[in-house]
Scaffold this motif. Structure first.
Motif, PDB file in Angstrom:
ATOM      1  N   ALA A  70       0.752  -0.976   0.251  1.00  0.00           N
ATOM      2  CA  ALA A  70      -0.029   0.076  -0.073  1.00  0.00           C
ATOM      3  C   ALA A  70       0.971   1.226   0.130  1.00  0.00           C
ATOM      4  CB  ALA A  70      -0.869   0.054   1.277  1.00  0.00           C
ATOM      5  N   THR A  71       0.701   1.955  -1.088  1.00  0.00           N
ATOM      6  CA  THR A  71       1.526   3.143  -1.301  1.00  0.00           C
ATOM      7  C   THR A  71       1.023   4.522  -1.414  1.00  0.00           C
ATOM      8  OG1 THR A  71       3.215   1.493  -2.634  1.00  0.00           O
ATOM      9  CG2 THR A  71       3.785   3.925  -2.598  1.00  0.00           C
ATOM     10  N   ASN A  72       1.681   5.468  -0.959  1.00  0.00           N
ATOM     11  CA  ASN A  72       1.018   6.842  -1.101  1.00  0.00           C
ATOM     12  C   ASN A  72       0.713   7.120  -2.482  1.00  0.00           C
ATOM     13  OD1 ASN A  72       0.585   9.653  -1.176  1.00  0.00           O
ATOM     14  ND2 ASN A  72       1.837   9.930   0.653  1.00  0.00           N
ATOM     15  N   CYS A  73      -0.467   7.440  -2.836  1.00  0.00           N
ATOM     16  CA  CYS A  73      -0.633   7.813  -4.239  1.00  0.00           C
ATOM     17  C   CYS A  73      -0.326   9.015  -5.088  1.00  0.00           C
ATOM     18  CB  CYS A  73      -2.486   7.735  -4.398  1.00  0.00           C
ATOM     19  SG  CYS A  73      -3.223   6.530  -3.682  1.00  0.00           S
ATOM     20  N   SER A  74       0.274   9.772  -4.228  1.00  0.00           N
ATOM     21  CA  SER A  74       0.804  10.935  -4.751  1.00  0.00           C
ATOM     22  C   SER A  74       2.432  10.872  -5.004  1.00  0.00           C
ATOM     23  CB  SER A  74       0.813  12.174  -3.910  1.00  0.00           C
ATOM     24  OG  SER A  74       1.150  12.144  -2.683  1.00  0.00           O
ATOM     25  N   HIS A  75       3.007   9.801  -4.636  1.00  0.00           N
ATOM     26  CA  HIS A  75       4.392   9.302  -4.939  1.00  0.00           C
ATOM     27  C   HIS A  75       4.524   9.129  -6.339  1.00  0.00           C
ATOM     28  CE1 HIS A  75       5.621   7.805  -0.536  1.00  0.00           C
ATOM     29  NE2 HIS A  75       5.339   9.340  -0.653  1.00  0.00           N
ATOM     30  N   SER A  76       5.714   9.332  -6.907  1.00  0.00           N
ATOM     31  CA  SER A  76       6.074   9.214  -8.142  1.00  0.00           C
ATOM     32  C   SER A  76       6.695   7.929  -8.633  1.00  0.00           C
ATOM     33  CB  SER A  76       6.823  10.364  -8.860  1.00  0.00           C
ATOM     34  OG  SER A  76       6.240  11.453  -9.091  1.00  0.00           O
ATOM     35  N   ASP A 135       3.476 -11.463 -22.832  1.00  0.00           N
ATOM     36  CA  ASP A 135       3.399 -10.192 -23.584  1.00  0.00           C
ATOM     37  C   ASP A 135       2.080  -9.525 -23.160  1.00  0.00           C
ATOM     38  OD1 ASP A 135       2.021 -11.484 -26.727  1.00  0.00           O
ATOM     39  OD2 ASP A 135       1.352 -11.746 -24.572  1.00  0.00           O
ATOM     40  N   ARG A 136       1.485  -9.854 -22.083  1.00  0.00           N
ATOM     41  CA  ARG A 136       0.289  -8.909 -21.389  1.00  0.00           C
ATOM     42  C   ARG A 136       0.832  -7.619 -20.851  1.00  0.00           C
ATOM     43  NH1 ARG A 136      -4.850 -10.309 -19.863  1.00  0.00           N
ATOM     44  NH2 ARG A 136      -5.628  -9.294 -17.880  1.00  0.00           N
ATOM     45  N   PHE A 137       1.926  -7.602 -20.154  1.00  0.00           N
ATOM     46  CA  PHE A 137       2.291  -6.445 -19.451  1.00  0.00           C
ATOM     47  C   PHE A 137       3.174  -5.593 -20.248  1.00  0.00           C
ATOM     48  CE2 PHE A 137       0.973  -9.850 -16.361  1.00  0.00           C
ATOM     49  CZ  PHE A 137       0.096  -8.966 -15.905  1.00  0.00           C
ATOM     50  N   SER A 138       3.426  -4.311 -19.897  1.00  0.00           N
ATOM     51  CA  SER A 138       4.548  -3.704 -20.417  1.00  0.00           C
ATOM     52  C   SER A 138       4.836  -2.747 -19.220  1.00  0.00           C
ATOM     53  CB  SER A 138       4.022  -2.658 -21.616  1.00  0.00           C
ATOM     54  OG  SER A 138       2.889  -2.007 -21.558  1.00  0.00           O
ATOM     55  N   LEU A 139       6.218  -1.910 -19.320  1.00  0.00           N
ATOM     56  CA  LEU A 139       6.670  -1.374 -18.398  1.00  0.00           C
ATOM     57  C   LEU A 139       6.486   0.181 -18.764  1.00  0.00           C
ATOM     58  CD1 LEU A 139       7.880  -1.472 -15.280  1.00  0.00           C
ATOM     59  CD2 LEU A 139      10.080  -1.461 -16.492  1.00  0.00           C
ATOM     60  N   GLY A 140       6.346   1.097 -18.080  1.00  0.00           N
ATOM     61  CA  GLY A 140       6.225   2.697 -18.321  1.00  0.00           C
ATOM     62  C   GLY A 140       7.815   3.162 -18.709  1.00  0.00           C
ATOM     63  N   ASN A 141       7.701   4.266 -19.416  1.00  0.00           N
ATOM     64  CA  ASN A 141       9.023   5.067 -19.595  1.00  0.00           C
ATOM     65  C   ASN A 141       9.330   6.045 -18.471  1.00  0.00           C
ATOM     66  OD1 ASN A 141       9.571   3.332 -21.882  1.00  0.00           O
ATOM     67  ND2 ASN A 141       7.937   4.727 -23.051  1.00  0.00           N
ATOM     68  N   GLY A 142       8.687   5.997 -17.554  1.00  0.00           N
ATOM     69  CA  GLY A 142       9.004   7.399 -16.534  1.00  0.00           C
ATOM     70  C   GLY A 142       8.241   7.062 -15.306  1.00  0.00           C
ATOM     71  N   THR A 143       8.450   8.118 -14.237  1.00  0.00           N
ATOM     72  CA  THR A 143       7.904   8.048 -13.068  1.00  0.00           C
ATOM     73  C   THR A 143       6.392   9.055 -13.074  1.00  0.00           C
ATOM     74  OG1 THR A 143       9.031   9.651 -11.954  1.00  0.00           O
ATOM     75  CG2 THR A 143       9.698   7.464 -11.774  1.00  0.00           C
ATOM     76  N   MET A 144       5.561   8.661 -12.373  1.00  0.00           N
ATOM     77  CA  MET A 144       4.176   9.382 -12.230  1.00  0.00           C
ATOM     78  C   MET A 144       3.410   9.127 -10.976  1.00  0.00           C
ATOM     79  SD  MET A 144       2.439   8.925 -16.038  1.00  0.00           S
ATOM     80  CE  MET A 144       3.231   9.055 -17.797  1.00  0.00           C
ATOM     81  N   THR A 145       2.526   9.846 -10.743  1.00  0.00           N
ATOM     82  CA  THR A 145       1.554   9.655  -9.558  1.00  0.00           C
ATOM     83  C   THR A 145       0.838   8.302 -10.009  1.00  0.00           C
ATOM     84  OG1 THR A 145      -0.215  11.061 -10.237  1.00  0.00           O
ATOM     85  CG2 THR A 145       1.644  12.008  -8.702  1.00  0.00           C
ATOM     86  N   TRP A 146      -0.042   7.777  -9.108  1.00  0.00           N
ATOM     87  CA  TRP A 146      -0.920   6.477  -9.535  1.00  0.00           C
ATOM     88  C   TRP A 146      -1.950   7.149 -10.420  1.00  0.00           C
ATOM     89  CZ3 TRP A 146      -5.730   4.813  -9.496  1.00  0.00           C
ATOM     90  CH2 TRP A 146      -5.927   3.770  -9.619  1.00  0.00           C
TER      91      TRP A 146
END
Length: 324
Positions: free
Chosen positions: A123-129, A144-155
């Motif tokens: 359980a993580t703070n939603c505002s974290h990047s 091949d169902r999942f793919s990783l993002g290219n940067g950090t974002m909030t949830w």
């Protein structure tokens, strides 16, 4: 027409379908415990942590408190689920899979989910990047169902990104899919589609009465307490790990007699056990439609025979309900 008069004996510990019958009994437990320990205590000695169905029950609770306390645990707690978009491949009744690390998610005051390098969820703070994982519902092969993002974002921003370009944030359905994500994650945690935004009662019942004061919970914690000195009286969210007194409830066993007039043509033997069992099944379905739980038990009790009055007008069948 052959007619027989019977009485149905209803043995019910949870007769929810007639409010005049149902009288939940509350017990105040002064010994302070965490929410999880309090729930276990209530389930061992009573029925469960207190569930509140209406304003009348809510107003009864302060009168049971025999000491100076401000907050008391109830059975209301935050539940977690997956972010689901219109394009999601979720199937109704699909078996849930969970991989929370020890003590999660009730040990934290955060309401978005992430997966770490061990494959466990946090359980993580939603505002974290954080970086994030999306999934494509059209692909069934976990590799091949999942793919990783290219940067950090909030949830929330990660959810928007995944819905724009894929199906949604990653939803994990089984151990194999979780292992695929674990390999992808490596060390740093990434967002997945878990969120804790709904609330439910510990006993699993479907209860619509949730007396939040103010009108909705904040983000203090994942468990609910009665704020004893609030005006108006109400419930706020609280840290589940804190030790507080609590309310348990119990459902006393009730025995209820219901008279039922049965009519049948001459081809039906009303003394046949198979016929009587079939009628009981029909009554059970009717009671279930009215909200009776599986704990309601039915059995026959036959009244003493009376001489039949041939001039008596036929009686319309009555609706089967619980009566005091």
């Amino acid at each position: 027409m052959e007619r027989r008069l019977f009485v149905i004996l209803v043995l019910s510990g949870l007769c929810h379908f007639t409010s005049s019958l149902y009288r939940r009994q509350y017990n105040f437990i002064e010994e302070a415990k965490t929410w999880l320990d309090a729930r276990q205590y209530c389930r061992d000695k009573y029925t469960d942590l207190a569930t509140i169905d209406n304003e009348e029950d809510l107003q009864k609770l302060p009168g049971l408190i025999e000491s100076e306390v401000s907050y008391v645990f109830l059975g209301l707690y935050r539940i977690w689920g997956w972010s689901l978009s219109d394009a999601d491949d979720y199937k109704e009744g699909e078996k849930a899979y969970w991989k929370w690390t020890s003590g999660e998610p009730l040990a934290k005051q955060h309401h978005c989910g992430s997966i770490g390098g061990t494959g466990e969820w946090f359980a993580t703070n939603c505002s974290h990047s954080l970086n994030f994982s999306c999934y494509d519902g059209s692909r069934t092969d976990p590799s091949d169902r999942f793919s990783l993002g290219n940067g950090t974002m909030t949830w929330l921003n990660a959810q928007t990104y995944c819905r724009d370009r894929h199906t949604d944030l990653a939803r994990v359905r089984n151990q194999l899919e979780n292992q695929e994500l674990q390999v992808m994650v490596k060390e740093d945690p990434v967002w997945i589609g878990l969120m804790g935004t709904s609330w439910a009662w510990s006993d699993g019942g479907e209860h619509s009465f949730t007396p939040w004061r103010p009108l909705r919970p904040s983000s203090i914690g994942d468990c609910a307490v009665l704020e004893v000195n609030s005006e108006p009286l109400g419930v706020i969210d609280w840290d589940c790990a804190e030790k507080l007194p609590f309310f348990c409830y119990s459902d006393p066993m009730r025995k209820v007699l219901v008279r039922l007039k049965l009519t049948a043509d001459s081809s039906v033997d009303m003394t046949d056990p198979a016929v009587l069992q079939s009628i009981l099944k029909w009554v059970e379905r009717k009671l279930s439609d009215k909200g009776a739980t599986k704990d309601v038990k039915l059995s026959w009790r036959k009244l003493p025979e009376k001489e039949e009055n041939l001039n008596e007008e036929p009686t319309e069948p009555i609706e089967v309900v619980c009566v005091p």
